[in-house]
Design a protein around this motif. Structure first.
Motif, short mmCIF file in Angstrom:
data_model
loop_
_atom_site.label_atom_id
_atom_site.label_comp_id
_atom_site.label_asym_id
_atom_site.label_seq_id
_atom_site.Cartn_x
_atom_site.Cartn_y
_atom_site.Cartn_z
N ARG A 86 11.50 -37.03 -0.40
CA ARG A 86 11.20 -35.54 -0.15
C ARG A 86 12.41 -35.12 0.64
N PRO A 87 12.73 -33.78 0.67
CA PRO A 87 13.98 -33.35 1.12
C PRO A 87 13.79 -33.62 2.76
N GLU A 88 12.70 -33.89 3.42
CA GLU A 88 12.71 -34.01 4.80
C GLU A 88 13.08 -35.83 4.94
N ASP A 89 13.40 -36.31 4.06
CA ASP A 89 13.99 -37.72 4.12
C ASP A 89 15.38 -37.80 4.42
N THR A 90 15.84 -36.64 4.15
CA THR A 90 17.53 -36.62 4.39
C THR A 90 17.71 -36.81 5.73
N ALA A 91 18.80 -37.80 5.86
CA ALA A 91 18.99 -38.33 6.85
C ALA A 91 20.41 -39.50 6.83
N VAL A 92 20.85 -39.74 7.83
CA VAL A 92 21.59 -41.05 7.78
C VAL A 92 20.73 -42.27 8.44
N TYR A 93 20.55 -43.24 7.35
CA TYR A 93 19.73 -44.34 7.80
C TYR A 93 20.43 -45.44 8.23
N TYR A 94 20.03 -46.14 9.30
CA TYR A 94 20.64 -47.20 10.21
C TYR A 94 19.89 -48.48 9.94
N CYS A 95 20.38 -49.65 9.97
CA CYS A 95 19.92 -51.09 10.16
C CYS A 95 20.09 -51.24 11.76
N ASN A 96 19.05 -51.95 12.29
CA ASN A 96 18.95 -51.92 13.79
C ASN A 96 18.50 -53.36 14.05
N VAL A 97 18.91 -54.14 14.98
CA VAL A 97 18.37 -55.36 15.48
C VAL A 97 18.38 -55.15 17.27
N GLY A 98 17.23 -55.19 17.70
CA GLY A 98 16.90 -54.94 19.23
C GLY A 98 16.41 -53.68 19.82
N GLY A 99 15.89 -52.78 19.05
CA GLY A 99 15.66 -51.60 19.30
C GLY A 99 16.64 -50.47 19.55
N ALA A 100 16.32 -49.51 20.37
CA ALA A 100 17.13 -48.38 20.56
C ALA A 100 18.22 -48.87 21.45
N GLY A 101 18.52 -49.93 22.28
CA GLY A 101 19.60 -50.36 22.88
C GLY A 101 20.20 -51.55 22.30
N GLY A 102 19.70 -51.87 21.11
CA GLY A 102 20.37 -53.06 20.51
C GLY A 102 21.46 -52.50 19.48
N TYR A 103 21.50 -53.34 18.41
CA TYR A 103 22.80 -53.30 17.54
C TYR A 103 22.23 -52.43 16.28
N PHE A 104 23.32 -51.45 15.90
CA PHE A 104 23.37 -50.54 14.88
C PHE A 104 24.37 -50.70 13.92
N GLY A 105 24.11 -50.51 12.64
CA GLY A 105 25.14 -50.15 11.70
C GLY A 105 25.68 -48.95 11.69
N ARG A 106 26.78 -48.71 10.97
CA ARG A 106 27.32 -47.24 10.97
C ARG A 106 26.53 -46.40 10.04
N GLY A 107 25.41 -46.83 9.44
CA GLY A 107 24.66 -46.25 8.64
C GLY A 107 24.84 -45.71 7.25
N THR A 108 24.02 -45.27 6.32
CA THR A 108 24.34 -44.56 4.84
C THR A 108 23.47 -43.49 5.01
N GLN A 109 24.30 -42.49 4.07
CA GLN A 109 23.63 -41.22 4.12
C GLN A 109 22.71 -41.13 2.88
N VAL A 110 21.40 -40.44 3.17
CA VAL A 110 20.77 -40.34 2.13
C VAL A 110 20.28 -38.45 2.00
N THR A 111 20.55 -38.22 0.88
CA THR A 111 20.38 -36.68 0.72
C THR A 111 19.53 -36.49 -0.37
N VAL A 112 18.16 -35.61 0.09
CA VAL A 112 17.16 -35.53 -0.98
C VAL A 112 17.01 -33.99 -1.34
N SER A 113 17.80 -33.65 -2.37
CA SER A 113 17.78 -32.33 -2.65
C SER A 113 17.66 -31.79 -4.23
N SER A 114 17.44 -30.84 -4.59
CA SER A 114 17.41 -30.22 -6.23
C SER A 114 18.69 -29.51 -6.44
#
Length: 114
Positions: A86-114
């Protein structure tokens, strides 16, 4: 050193599908719960899905039935299959270990648009 590298994002039309991957290193991958977060423009980062060490899963309500998290412990890789995008899924998606205070990757952009 913990490293998380996301891939698989892109531009997709509504209703389409994408599979994100997260390659992990520097951790004993198999024993950790691994999370997918996302951050949409002008919004706070939010937890989307979690997969535990025993493959138990959690999803936020807005993605239940559409997203599926899975893991390959032999490859130290996490996946997020995203269907019926859905368009509302548009975001940068991050992998994470350890929750909000843990480790994150740099992310990958997902864009949902017609």
């Amino acid at each position: 050193q913990v490293q998380l590298v996301e891939s698989g994002g892109g531009l997709m039309q509504p209703g389409g599908s994408l599979t994100l991957s997260c390659a992990a290193s520097g951790i004993d991958f198999a024993v950790y719960s691994i999370n997918w977060y996302r951050q949409a423009p002008a919004k706070q980062r939010e937890l989307v899905a979690r997969i535990g060490a025993t493959n138990n899963t959690y999803y936020i309500d807005s993605v239940k039935g559409r997203f599926t998290a899975s893991r390959d412990n032999a490859m130290n890789t996490l996946y997020l299959q995203m269907n019926a995008l859905r368009p509302e899924d548009t975001a940068v998606y991050y992998c994470n270990v350890g929750g909000a205070g843990g480790y994150f990757g740099r992310g990958t952009q997902v864009t949902v648009s017609s």
